[in-house]
Enzyme design. Structure first.
Site, short mmCIF file in Angstrom:
data_model
loop_
_atom_site.label_atom_id
_atom_site.label_comp_id
_atom_site.label_asym_id
_atom_site.label_seq_id
_atom_site.Cartn_x
_atom_site.Cartn_y
_atom_site.Cartn_z
N SER A 476 0.71 -1.03 0.24
CA SER A 476 0.15 -0.03 -0.10
C SER A 476 1.00 1.12 0.21
O SER A 476 1.50 1.50 -0.97
CB SER A 476 -0.92 0.08 0.96
N ASP A 487 10.36 5.70 -9.63
CA ASP A 487 9.92 6.59 -10.92
C ASP A 487 10.69 7.92 -11.00
O ASP A 487 10.98 8.42 -12.21
CB ASP A 487 8.34 6.84 -11.20
N LYS A 501 -0.75 -4.50 -3.19
CA LYS A 501 -2.09 -4.05 -2.56
C LYS A 501 -2.26 -2.47 -3.20
O LYS A 501 -1.70 -1.55 -2.81
CB LYS A 501 -2.14 -3.95 -1.08
#
Length: 680
Positions: A476, A487, A501
């Site tokens: 999560s 990224d 998740k």
């Protein structure tokens, strides 16, 4: 006997925080002492069936119409929740029930749930009959000299066409259980007493089930066709969840649930006594509980999970011992005993913490600052009140970074292992400490609307060498942070594939929908949205793939979102507009992978870990076990010898402070990155 007794895989209990109350506290429509009476739905269940099915059908993120196809999936899910291992129903029962499978969607729209009770009542009849027979079977003498075997994995088993065929399955299963206890050096008389207690507990549990229990199982058969995180909670389960979470109770700080006959550790609460031991892990099975250092263990296989919690919970300072089948155990592995001193979970011990590890890397000394973040927490009341230094993951990490900089560390490693998530705001704010500004995560709702959550603070607290350590249980918010760092090319991600998740749930109180205000209706946890990385890639199902993969004992089909049959799929949306850094280039990643591959060849810790993982995986694939005592004793002796060799090797290779192979390798990889970059 997976999921056949307690049906609480969807209910969660914390040892010290109980989220479930025994059915005896529900309004009964059956006397638990009279197993001949049949359960039937109550009037409120008609209302709730329409409400729950309507909300899921029209508002779930997946936007799947509840039709005949989903009705079949729900039917199969309900049967599976009652008799997952095909040990009670006969083939004739299933064939009889199949006439209902296309009509569950139509029935729920008008509030009909009779089918659920009809099937459950048949199950209870079969179950009680089987328990009676098993109590007789365990009194006989088993022949352990025969060349027989038993398939422990019944996922692909067929339904038995007759009681005689099912008797043969049970005879082998009971023989397997009996032999397993014999191998643990228990006497036959002791084994018979233990198994007798187990089956009597099974019987008691099933007799105690009420109309609301059956309704809960049935509604979750519906919800789990949409995704594993949409769940219906009964009024008692919902109320206890709220009550227990608002109190500071004393226990060990572990999240427990039921899987078949076993009470299973789902997660360990940061700051709790179990967390401090570093020896209790997700998927460990609790098979015995003992009070103090001298009292005997109570066998808890087949117990209700709330009853197990009552044994584990106790006053601060007292001792509880757990007998565990470890998550990586094989068929013949010995149970391990863990001693825990009960205590309250202290807020300050749940917070981010730091330490420095000193490494010798290529003949040069490196100081790596490690910030361990067990969860993404936020003191919401203090934040709402406008307090400047409210407790939060980002605020505490900001302070720790500055302290580490004063100690002149060469780089910082963020440790997110076993961090199951928490505050979304904190995931965004934590990312903001390491980037100048920009989007961190995208959230897409069921209508297709996409919202970007951004770091708007231009202050970059730390711009130096950065690594993030993750494992299969990083989930999560942990995936949002590590995905954003990856990224932006801001740091190197090291470890295992994360959990996957990537969905957002909201709690819906059903009381406001029911007409009868004298009765509570419970709650529905509904999946309403999905997380996406700034590149447009979902964190759902696939999780975050590390730049440097360390050895893992877990396979994706065993642990993680991808192991759930109804998990939402991975997908992509349009990328957000962001400016990546050049901290981590493709060339740098290649160099670090090459460096790591060399370490795999020379590092004794990694070689040991790889060897252990290989052996464990081979053993766990071995689902067919011999029922010949001599063969099993030989196999067990071989495995015990390997275990002793591992322990001796560990003692020789490791100093106490350097036992964390993942952390040491994370530090070495970060040190290599610093070396290649000339310290920048």
């Amino acid at each position: 006997m997976k999921k056949a007794i307690i049906f609480l895989s969807l209910l969660v209990i914390i040892a010290g925080f109980v989220f479930y109350t025994p059915p005896s506290q529900f309004g009964h429509n059956i006397d638990p002492r009279d197993s001949s009476k049949k359960l039937k739905p109550e009037k409120i269940h008609t209302q709730k069936a329409r409400i729950v099915s309507g909300i899921i059908n029209f508002h779930h993120y997946r936007q799947m119409k509840f039709n005949d196809s989903l009705s079949v999936v729900m039917f199969n899910s309900y049967i599976k929740s009652l008799d997952n291992s095909k040990l009670y129903f006969l083939k004739s029962d299933i064939e009889e029930f199949k006439k209902y499978r296309y009509y569950l969607d139509d029935d729920l729209q008008v509030g009909k749930v009779d089918v659920a009770y009809k099937i459950f009542n048949r199950f209870r009849t079969r179950f009680l009959s089987r328990i009676k027979k098993n109590l007789q079977t365990i009194q006989k003498d088993f022949d352990f000299t025969k060349d027989e075997s038993y398939e422990t994995n019944r996922d692909n088993a067929e339904w038995s066409s007759s009681k005689a065929m099912l008797d043969k399955v049970w005879d082998k299963m009971l023989k397997h259980q009996f032999l397993g206890l014999r191998l643990s050096k228990k006497k036959d008389t002791e084994i018979r007493k233990l198994l007798k207690r187990r089956f009597e507990n099974y019987k008691k549990n099933v007799i105690q089930y009420t109309a609301e229990d059956v309704f809960q199982i049935y509604m979750n058969a519906l919800s789990e066709t949409y995704d594993p995180h949409t769940n219906y909670f009964s009024p008692i389960s919902s109320d206890n969840f709220k009550i227990r979470m608002s109190k500071s109770l004393e226990g060990i700080g572990a999240v427990l649930s039921t899987e078949g006959d076993y009470t299973v550790i789902r997660s360990v609460r940061p700051g709790g006594p179990a967390f401090k031991t570093k020896a209790l892990h997700p998927n460990d099975k609790v098979i015995g509980v003992a009070q103090g250092d001298k009292k005997e263990f109570i066998d808890v296989v087949g117990w209700r999970v709330d009853e197990v919690v009552q044994l584990i919970r106790g006053p601060k300072g007292s001792i509880v011992r757990l007998k565990l089948l470890k998550h990586d155990a094989t068929t013949d592995s010995e149970p391990q005993v863990l001693r825990i001193v009960r205590d309250k979970i202290k807020l300050e011990e749940q917070k981010a913490s730091k330490k420095i590890i000193k490494l010798d890397h290529n003949g040069k000394a490196f100081k790596i600052g490690v910030i361990h973040i067990p969860s993404f927490y936020l003191d919401f009341d203090a934040y709402q009140a406008g307090q400047k230094d409210y407790a939060s993951t980002s605020n505490d990490t900001r302070r720790l970074i500055k302290e580490l900089q004063k100690e002149k560390v060469d780089g910082i490693l963020i440790d997110l292992r076993y961090n199951g998530g928490g505050s979304l705001k904190e995931a965004v704010d934590l990312t903001g400490l390491f980037i100048k500004e920009g989007p961190v995560v995208q959230v897409r709702d069921s209508r297709g609307k996409i919202e970007e959550l951004k770091d708007k603070n231009k202050e970059q607290v730390y711009a130096g060498p950065l690594g993030v350590l993750v494992n299969r249980y990083s989930a999560s918010a942990s995936e949002i942070f590590s995905g954003a760092i990856q990224d932006y090319n801001r740091g190197i991600i090291i470890g295992e594939q994360t959990y996957g998740k990537g969905t957002v749930q909201n709690v819906i109180n059903l009381d406001r929908f029911v007409q009868d205000k004298t009765k509570k209706a419970g709650q529905l946890n509904l999946t309403l949205a999905k997380y996406y990385r700034i590149t447009g890639s979902s964190t759902q199902n696939q999780g975050v793939t590390p730049d440097i993969k360390l050895p893992s004992v877990y396979l994706s089909n065993e642990v993680g979102e991808s192991s759930q049959p109804s998990a939402l799929p991975w997908d992509e949306i349009k990328s957000a507009s962001f400016a990546a850094t050049n901290h981590i280039t493709p060339k740098m990643k290649d160099k670090l992978r090459q460096y790591y591959q060399q370490r795999l060849k020379t590092d004794e810790d990694l070689q040991r870990l790889l060897s252990d993982i290989k052996e464990i995986r081979v053993e766990r694939k071995r689902t067919v076990v011999s029922l010949n005592e001599k063969i099993r004793l030989t196999k067990k002796a071989e495995w015990d010898k390997k275990e002793q060799e591992r322990k001796a090797r560990d003692k020789k290779l490791h100093k106490k402070e350097n036992r964390d192979v993942f952390l040491q390798n994370g530090g070495q990889i970060l040190s290599e990155m610093i070396r290649v970059n000339g310290g920048q």
